[in-house]
Design a protein around this motif. Structure first.
Motif, short mmCIF file in Angstrom:
data_model
loop_
_atom_site.label_atom_id
_atom_site.label_comp_id
_atom_site.label_asym_id
_atom_site.label_seq_id
_atom_site.Cartn_x
_atom_site.Cartn_y
_atom_site.Cartn_z
N SER A 30 0.82 -1.21 0.00
CA SER A 30 0.00 0.00 0.00
C SER A 30 0.85 1.27 0.00
O SER A 30 0.41 2.32 -0.45
CB SER A 30 -0.93 0.01 1.22
OG SER A 30 -1.87 1.05 1.15
N ASP A 31 2.10 1.17 0.49
CA ASP A 31 3.00 2.33 0.51
C ASP A 31 3.62 2.59 -0.86
O ASP A 31 3.66 3.73 -1.34
CB ASP A 31 4.16 2.11 1.49
CG ASP A 31 3.73 1.94 2.94
OD1 ASP A 31 2.78 2.62 3.34
OD2 ASP A 31 4.37 1.14 3.65
N MET A 34 2.40 4.84 -3.76
CA MET A 34 2.33 6.27 -3.48
C MET A 34 3.63 7.00 -3.79
O MET A 34 3.70 8.23 -3.66
CB MET A 34 1.96 6.49 -2.01
CG MET A 34 0.63 5.88 -1.61
SD MET A 34 -0.74 6.53 -2.59
CE MET A 34 -2.08 5.47 -2.04
N SER A 135 6.83 11.84 -3.75
CA SER A 135 7.22 11.10 -2.56
C SER A 135 8.51 10.31 -2.73
O SER A 135 9.24 10.08 -1.75
CB SER A 135 6.08 10.17 -2.13
OG SER A 135 4.97 10.92 -1.65
N HIS A 163 3.74 10.77 1.17
CA HIS A 163 2.55 9.93 1.03
C HIS A 163 2.88 8.44 1.01
O HIS A 163 2.00 7.60 1.22
CB HIS A 163 1.77 10.30 -0.23
CG HIS A 163 0.30 10.04 -0.12
ND1 HIS A 163 -0.25 9.07 0.71
CD2 HIS A 163 -0.77 10.62 -0.75
CE1 HIS A 163 -1.56 9.07 0.59
NE2 HIS A 163 -1.90 9.99 -0.29
N THR A 166 2.79 7.86 5.01
CA THR A 166 1.53 8.01 5.74
C THR A 166 0.34 8.03 4.80
O THR A 166 0.40 8.57 3.70
CB THR A 166 1.49 9.32 6.55
OG1 THR A 166 1.40 10.44 5.65
CG2 THR A 166 2.71 9.49 7.42
N ASP A 167 -0.75 7.44 5.27
CA ASP A 167 -2.06 7.71 4.67
C ASP A 167 -2.76 8.73 5.57
O ASP A 167 -2.15 9.29 6.49
CB ASP A 167 -2.86 6.42 4.49
CG ASP A 167 -3.13 5.67 5.81
OD1 ASP A 167 -2.85 6.23 6.89
OD2 ASP A 167 -3.65 4.54 5.75
N SER A 170 -2.76 7.87 9.45
CA SER A 170 -1.47 8.09 10.11
C SER A 170 -1.10 9.56 10.16
O SER A 170 -0.53 10.04 11.14
CB SER A 170 -0.37 7.31 9.37
OG SER A 170 -0.58 5.92 9.45
N ASN A 308 -10.14 2.86 4.10
CA ASN A 308 -9.22 2.38 5.12
C ASN A 308 -9.44 0.87 5.29
O ASN A 308 -10.55 0.42 5.53
CB ASN A 308 -9.51 3.12 6.44
CG ASN A 308 -8.58 2.72 7.56
OD1 ASN A 308 -7.68 1.90 7.39
ND2 ASN A 308 -8.81 3.30 8.73
N ASN A 324 0.60 3.34 5.11
CA ASN A 324 -0.57 3.29 4.25
C ASN A 324 -1.27 1.94 4.40
O ASN A 324 -0.63 0.90 4.32
CB ASN A 324 -0.17 3.49 2.79
CG ASN A 324 0.20 4.92 2.47
OD1 ASN A 324 -0.65 5.76 2.19
ND2 ASN A 324 1.49 5.21 2.53
N ILE A 326 -4.56 1.53 2.75
CA ILE A 326 -5.73 1.98 1.98
C ILE A 326 -5.76 1.28 0.63
O ILE A 326 -4.75 0.84 0.11
CB ILE A 326 -5.72 3.51 1.77
CG1 ILE A 326 -4.39 3.96 1.13
CG2 ILE A 326 -5.98 4.24 3.06
CD1 ILE A 326 -4.34 5.44 0.80
#
Length: 461
Positions: A30-31, A34, A135, A163, A166-167, A170, A308, A324, A326
């Motif tokens: 998920s990270d 981004m 990012s 990004h 963090t989402d 966070s 989420n 993240n 999401i």
């Protein structure tokens, strides 16, 4: 309206007040997508602090140092190993702290736009660091920055955060903790942290798959210089409930609509659950923006909603997992169906997809990404897309630094394109919502003249 000139008074690096003991944190499924997105830019507008401004600056620096010790990932840097895996190295390298001046601007100027220019005041874009920074740049730039801008009768605290680190959950956890630590220090008490971030990397989002990165690093997937207008529309709880009642009264439950809103996961969930307030509001926006775009009836429109996943998994993730967690839910329908049916049609499609996004759907999305690792395609690629981000559930107005809750929430230039919507809670709470709407100028004009939409707008800025 011409933009004002915000001047930088000072800039320094703030380090955690305690050394980190965290091992490098592997960027998750998920990270990683981004890395091509801009840093998040969100901030709070506050009335004037009770102390001299330099005393406030000194206090915020100390509180930020304390807070970074609780969130050491934000004080680190990215590192890519020889196998291509990207990690956050929690090396206490620090974050940027900027003191800026815009004392020619008053709260009234920023919050009470003239009738002939009702858009968000352009000066808010100057209250953040790292404009249009991708990012992936966290390999050599700080992963966060705080800019404190002094106004004639107030202050703006803007936080910029990577990004891929963090989402929204966070991000606001960090922001809330920073404010709480500052408030406690101002009263002479030591803040007892109610919820610590969880930095474990043993979730389903962890993966050994490597994301291929283009030579020279990724770029954003949308045109960042397109002409845009941005407005914040406010919806009271009463008006949203009125819209919710309308959506639920004319929803489509018959089998003829079985697959109309399904895209990506192939699921259809038959249920009699009530369509939520936020789904109803999103549906009305989708319908009205689509109408304002004057698209061909046969064209397909997509509404993307970020969700989420922490509570959707079994077993559930820690609600304060830092990173993240999401996924994006796409819902599709033809323009003809969107504009010819009542609002309950779109609301039902959105509702079905949200309900269907359960543990198995989350895991299937992760598996699909692992088969074809890719950066997140953010933008409006066919002229018919809407992307809903942020959430009215985030505790944005809990950011009391010691002299009262914020007067407003605003964002910077980051990740904005035609059709990008951000949802904030209304200041009065109680289920009220603010929608930050970014559209092409001609589409915004059409939305402003859409009486079906405007009847639910309590006030707008």
């Amino acid at each position: 309206m011409p933009s004002s000139s915000t001047s930088i008074i000072s800039k320094c690096t703030i380090y955690p007040d305690q050394k980190s003991t965290l091992k490098p944190l592997h960027l998750s499924v998920s990270d990683l997508p981004m890395l091509s997105c801009h840093y998040i830019q969100k901030g709070v507008l506050l009335s004037s602090p009770p102390q001299p401004f330099q005393d406030l600056i000194d206090s915020l620096k100390l509180s930020l140092s304390t807070t970074l010790s609780l969130f050491p990932a934000l004080a680190g840097r990215f590192s890519t190993d020889s196998a291509g895996h990207v990690h956050i190295v929690c090396n206490d390298a620090g974050v940027d702290f900027i003191h800026a001046n815009a004392k020619h601007l008053t709260l009234a100027t920023l919050l009470s736009p003239p009738a002939n220019f009702p858009d968000v005041h352009p000066s808010f874009k100057e209250f953040f660091a790292y404009d249009m920074t991708i990012s992936y740049s966290g390999h050599h730039l700080p992963l966060a920055a705080v800019q404190v801008t002094e106004l004639a009768d107030g202050v703006f605290v803007g936080i910029t955060a990577n990004h891929a680190v963090t989402d929204g959950t966070s991000f606001w956890h960090f922001f809330n903790t920073f404010a709480a630590v500052t408030k406690a220090a101002g009263s002479g008490a030591k803040k007892k942290i109610a919820s610590y971030p969880d930095f474990t990397r043993d979730t389903v989002f962890n993966s050994a798959v490597v994301l291929p990165v283009p030579a020279g690093g990724p770029t954003v997937t949308f045109a960042a210089d397109d002409p845009l207008r941005e407005r914040v529309f406010h919806f009271s709880r009463e008006d949203i409930q009125r819209l919710k009642k309308q959506a639920n009264s004319n929803r489509h439950n018959n089998d003829g609509w079985k697959t109309a809103g399904v895209n990506g996961n192939g699921n259809y969930v038959r249920n009699n659950d009530e369509i939520s307030s936020f789904q109803s509001l999103s549906a009305q926006l989708w319908r009205s923006v689509t109408r304002a775009r004057k698209l061909d009836a046969s064209k397909t429109s997509t509404f993307r909603m970020a969700v989420n996943c922490r509570h959707r998994l079994e077993p559930k993730m820690d609600p304060f997992y830092f990173g993240n967690a999401i996924q994006s839910i796409p819902t599709v329908a033809t323009v003809g169906d969107i504009v010819s049916n009542e609002v309950g049609f779109c609301a039902e499609l959105l509702h079905r997809n949200v309900i269907a996004h359960d543990d198995s759907t989350v895991r299937r999305g992760i598996e699909d990404w692992e088969k074809a690792p890719r950066l997140f395609p953010l933008g409006n690629f066919d002229g018919a897309m809407i992307t809903m981000g942020s959430s009215p559930r985030f505790p944005m107005y809990d950011n009391d630094f010691g002299w009262g809750k914020p007067l407003a929430i605003r964002s910077g230039k980051a990740n904005k394109f035609d059709g990008k919507i951000s949802a904030f809670p209304g200041r009065e709470g109680n289920g009220s919502v603010d929608l930050e709407v970014v559209l092409a100028p001609e589409t915004m004009a059409g939305l402003e003249n859409d009486m079906e939409f405007m009847q639910y707008v309590t006030s707008f800025e």
